[in-house]
Scaffold this motif. Structure first.
Motif, mmCIF file in Angstrom:
data_model
loop_
_atom_site.group_PDB
_atom_site.id
_atom_site.type_symbol
_atom_site.label_atom_id
_atom_site.label_comp_id
_atom_site.label_asym_id
_atom_site.label_seq_id
_atom_site.Cartn_x
_atom_site.Cartn_y
_atom_site.Cartn_z
ATOM 1 N N SER A 115 28.277 36.168 56.380
ATOM 2 C CA SER A 115 28.970 35.670 57.565
ATOM 3 C C SER A 115 30.465 35.750 57.299
ATOM 4 C CB SER A 115 28.563 34.226 57.878
ATOM 5 O OG SER A 115 28.914 33.370 56.806
ATOM 6 N N PHE A 116 31.228 35.998 58.357
ATOM 7 C CA PHE A 116 32.673 36.165 58.195
ATOM 8 C C PHE A 116 33.403 35.496 59.341
ATOM 9 C CE2 PHE A 116 36.646 38.406 59.032
ATOM 10 C CZ PHE A 116 37.259 38.327 57.790
ATOM 11 N N SER A 117 34.527 34.839 58.995
ATOM 12 C CA SER A 117 35.390 34.253 60.019
ATOM 13 C C SER A 117 36.839 34.389 59.548
ATOM 14 C CB SER A 117 35.046 32.782 60.241
ATOM 15 O OG SER A 117 35.313 32.023 59.080
ATOM 16 N N PRO A 118 37.796 34.473 60.494
ATOM 17 C CA PRO A 118 39.204 34.615 60.097
ATOM 18 C C PRO A 118 39.703 33.503 59.189
ATOM 19 C CG PRO A 118 38.928 35.100 62.426
ATOM 20 C CD PRO A 118 37.609 34.562 61.940
ATOM 21 N N SER A 119 39.146 32.298 59.343
ATOM 22 C CA SER A 119 39.604 31.183 58.506
ATOM 23 C C SER A 119 39.293 31.418 57.034
ATOM 24 C CB SER A 119 38.964 29.875 58.964
ATOM 25 O OG SER A 119 37.553 29.931 58.809
ATOM 26 N N MET A 120 38.274 32.241 56.742
ATOM 27 C CA MET A 120 37.936 32.536 55.348
ATOM 28 C C MET A 120 39.086 33.244 54.640
ATOM 29 S SD MET A 120 33.993 33.844 55.430
ATOM 30 C CE MET A 120 32.651 32.763 55.931
ATOM 31 N N ILE A 121 39.848 34.053 55.386
ATOM 32 C CA ILE A 121 40.963 34.785 54.776
ATOM 33 C C ILE A 121 42.034 33.814 54.310
ATOM 34 C CG2 ILE A 121 42.772 36.498 55.156
ATOM 35 C CD1 ILE A 121 40.950 37.837 57.191
ATOM 36 N N SER A 122 42.449 32.905 55.198
ATOM 37 C CA SER A 122 43.501 31.950 54.821
ATOM 38 C C SER A 122 43.024 31.010 53.721
ATOM 39 C CB SER A 122 43.952 31.150 56.041
ATOM 40 O OG SER A 122 42.867 30.424 56.589
ATOM 41 N N ASP A 123 41.743 30.591 53.772
ATOM 42 C CA ASP A 123 41.211 29.715 52.725
ATOM 43 C C ASP A 123 41.159 30.433 51.379
ATOM 44 O OD1 ASP A 123 40.910 27.694 54.542
ATOM 45 O OD2 ASP A 123 38.770 28.041 54.875
ATOM 46 N N SER A 124 40.785 31.707 51.403
ATOM 47 C CA SER A 124 40.703 32.481 50.166
ATOM 48 C C SER A 124 42.089 32.697 49.561
ATOM 49 C CB SER A 124 40.038 33.839 50.432
ATOM 50 O OG SER A 124 38.724 33.670 50.895
ATOM 51 N N VAL A 125 43.069 33.003 50.421
ATOM 52 C CA VAL A 125 44.444 33.196 49.947
ATOM 53 C C VAL A 125 45.000 31.897 49.374
ATOM 54 C CG1 VAL A 125 46.804 33.688 50.683
ATOM 55 C CG2 VAL A 125 44.934 35.141 51.482
ATOM 56 N N ALA A 126 44.751 30.790 50.062
ATOM 57 C CA ALA A 126 45.266 29.500 49.588
ATOM 58 C C ALA A 126 44.650 29.107 48.251
ATOM 59 C CB ALA A 126 44.994 28.419 50.639
ATOM 60 N N ASP A 127 43.339 29.273 48.125
ATOM 61 C CA ASP A 127 42.667 28.916 46.872
ATOM 62 C C ASP A 127 43.126 29.804 45.725
ATOM 63 O OD1 ASP A 127 41.326 26.913 48.102
ATOM 64 O OD2 ASP A 127 39.390 27.926 48.207
ATOM 65 N N ALA A 128 43.272 31.111 46.006
ATOM 66 C CA ALA A 128 43.743 32.029 44.970
ATOM 67 C C ALA A 128 45.155 31.676 44.537
ATOM 68 C CB ALA A 128 43.693 33.471 45.481
ATOM 69 N N GLY A 129 46.021 31.354 45.497
ATOM 70 C CA GLY A 129 47.400 30.996 45.174
ATOM 71 C C GLY A 129 47.489 29.719 44.362
ATOM 72 N N GLU A 130 46.695 28.726 44.748
ATOM 73 C CA GLU A 130 46.713 27.455 44.024
ATOM 74 C C GLU A 130 46.232 27.639 42.587
ATOM 75 O OE1 GLU A 130 45.743 22.833 45.238
ATOM 76 O OE2 GLU A 130 44.863 24.474 46.371
ATOM 77 N N SER A 131 45.158 28.416 42.408
ATOM 78 C CA SER A 131 44.647 28.681 41.061
ATOM 79 C C SER A 131 45.664 29.466 40.232
ATOM 80 C CB SER A 131 43.330 29.470 41.145
ATOM 81 O OG SER A 131 42.329 28.723 41.787
ATOM 82 N N LEU A 132 46.349 30.409 40.876
ATOM 83 C CA LEU A 132 47.311 31.242 40.162
ATOM 84 C C LEU A 132 48.516 30.429 39.693
ATOM 85 C CD1 LEU A 132 47.487 34.160 39.318
ATOM 86 C CD2 LEU A 132 48.703 34.668 41.421
ATOM 87 N N MET A 133 48.951 29.470 40.494
ATOM 88 C CA MET A 133 50.065 28.622 40.075
ATOM 89 C C MET A 133 49.683 27.764 38.861
ATOM 90 S SD MET A 133 52.637 29.408 41.938
ATOM 91 C CE MET A 133 51.956 31.070 41.792
ATOM 92 N N LYS A 134 48.442 27.287 38.845
ATOM 93 C CA LYS A 134 47.968 26.518 37.689
ATOM 94 C C LYS A 134 47.901 27.399 36.442
ATOM 95 C CE LYS A 134 45.156 23.300 40.414
ATOM 96 N NZ LYS A 134 43.766 22.871 40.735
ATOM 97 N N ILE A 135 47.459 28.646 36.631
ATOM 98 C CA ILE A 135 47.376 29.584 35.515
ATOM 99 C C ILE A 135 48.758 29.850 34.924
ATOM 100 C CG2 ILE A 135 46.932 32.015 34.965
ATOM 101 C CD1 ILE A 135 44.543 31.822 36.928
ATOM 102 N N CYS A 136 49.738 30.107 35.780
ATOM 103 C CA CYS A 136 51.101 30.368 35.302
ATOM 104 C C CYS A 136 51.680 29.148 34.591
ATOM 105 C CB CYS A 136 51.999 30.782 36.472
ATOM 106 S SG CYS A 136 51.624 32.430 37.123
ATOM 107 N N GLY A 137 51.391 27.969 35.107
ATOM 108 C CA GLY A 137 51.845 26.746 34.449
ATOM 109 C C GLY A 137 51.267 26.610 33.055
ATOM 110 N N MET A 138 49.994 26.972 32.902
ATOM 111 C CA MET A 138 49.351 26.898 31.587
ATOM 112 C C MET A 138 49.964 27.907 30.625
ATOM 113 S SD MET A 138 47.113 24.941 30.210
ATOM 114 C CE MET A 138 46.308 24.302 31.682
ATOM 115 N N ILE A 139 50.299 29.087 31.119
ATOM 116 C CA ILE A 139 50.942 30.104 30.276
ATOM 117 C C ILE A 139 52.277 29.589 29.748
ATOM 118 C CG2 ILE A 139 52.072 32.375 30.319
ATOM 119 C CD1 ILE A 139 49.851 33.279 32.232
ATOM 120 N N LEU A 140 53.064 28.970 30.614
ATOM 121 C CA LEU A 140 54.371 28.439 30.195
ATOM 122 C C LEU A 140 54.202 27.327 29.167
ATOM 123 C CD1 LEU A 140 56.247 28.310 33.629
ATOM 124 C CD2 LEU A 140 56.326 30.095 31.888
#
Length: 349
Positions: free
Chosen positions: A181-206
């Protein structure tokens, strides 16, 4: 009660000493942190963000079920349910946190139970060919072929471990009836979750960059030699790029470090997984896979290795300003997307 007090006292002492050391070696830490920030902006964010966002979308929509169908013979070989083989393949080629991100989503939506999620993560973990061919192969050995040997060693180690572990502890998949199943909201949710996880990853690297700097400064010259640098790579994997002088004798150690990923990557995986499931099986499995990867590396290099490759002349990290501005724009977009998502949630509440 006494044990708890001793534990708290020890933690307090460690944090106090760490804070003092940050002040004592502030000049070197500042310099190394600048390099770590540039590494995040120029390498980590551009290479991981798209994969993390699309993997989230593939998981949310259920597309992985259909993408996995052509690869069912591989699923049979490694003992996985057929619907999960694409996740295994993507997590072994797209970068360390991608598999963890997809598995967490599947556990949260109920396609996997907590135990199956923990078991699946054990072998759904690799740095990807781009990292090993460019950062290790070209920079250290002057040949992407050497990087590919390391990458293949880790993939074969993961597959060998999967053949054993998935048959001893079968993974249960509960999403057969879900379909796609697909809906446009999945795109924004996926981008937001990926961005939030990526910021945590970069923080851990630092954060781990400060630890690496302190170890190097306090322990002296050993950690500036190839053997010490290889040891530090079990703390933070990008230290492998500092190796010099064609260290072919360290190839099995490099492969083992790549399979383990380093404590920094493991902590990044923990930030992605959160409390979705236990990390203990993953930790034991990565030690096992590190040993297997070293063995596979010796075997592969014996047959296809080439010692005539000359080393690249420059091994230090160079800032690519072509990535700098787009990465800053991407960071701002991630921030705005996550902020908008939280505002929408607050209005609903």
């Amino acid at each position: 009660m006494m044990k708890r007090r001793l534990k708290n006292a020890l933690a307090t002492a460690v944090m106090t000493v760490y804070a003092v050391m940050l002040v004592v070696y502030s000049e070197q830490i500042t310099e190394d942190m600048r390099a770590a920030v540039m590494r995040c902006i120029n390498v980590i964010i551009p290479s991981l963000f798209a994969f993390m966002a699309i993997s989230q979308l593939i998981t949310r929509s259920g597309a992985y079920i259909y993408i996995s169908k052509p690869f069912k013979p591989i699923a049979w070989l490694i003992g996985l349910p057929g619907e999960l083989v694409f996740l295994f393949l993507l997590s072994n080629t797209a970068g360390y946190p991608v598999g963890a991100s997809m598995i967490r989503s599947m556990v949260q939506e109920g396609s996997l139970d907590r135990r199956s999620g923990a078991r699946l993560l054990c072998t759904s973990y690799n740095g990807g060919p781009a990292f090993f061919c460019s950062v290790v192969g070209v920079v250290v050995f002057g040949s992407s072929k050497v990087g590919m040997i390391i990458f293949l060693s880790i993939v074969l180690a993961n597959m060998t471990a999967a053949i054993v572990l998935n048959r001893l502890f079968p993974i249960k998949y509960n999403g057969m009836s879900k379909g796609m199943s697909f809906s446009p909201s999945m795109i924004s949710d996926s981008v937001a979750d990926a961005g939030e996880s990526l910021m945590k990853i970069c923080g851990m690297i630092l954060a781990f960059q400060t630890v690496s700097t302190l170890i190097t400064q306090i322990c002296g010259d050993f950690f500036r030699e190839n053997e010490g640098i290889a040891a530090l790579s079990f703390l933070e994997i990008s230290n492998l790029s500092e190796l010099e002088g064609l260290p072919y004798r360290l190839l099995p150690v490099i492969a083992a470090a790549g399979a383990f990923g380093g404590l920094c990557i493991i902590m990044q995986i923990k930030t992605v997984v959160g409390d979705a499931f236990s990390m203990l099986p993953f930790l034991f499995a990565r030690i096992f896979c590190a040993i297997l990867s070293a063995a596979w590396c010796v075997l592969i290099y014996h047959f296809i290795g080439d010692r005539s490759v000359s080393a690249a002349s420059q091994s230090e990290f160079i800032v690519n300003f072509n990535n700098f501005i787009p990465s800053l724009c991407l960071i701002m977009m991630i921030f705005l997307t996550v902020l908008q998502k939280r505002l929408d949630f607050s209005r609903k509440v």
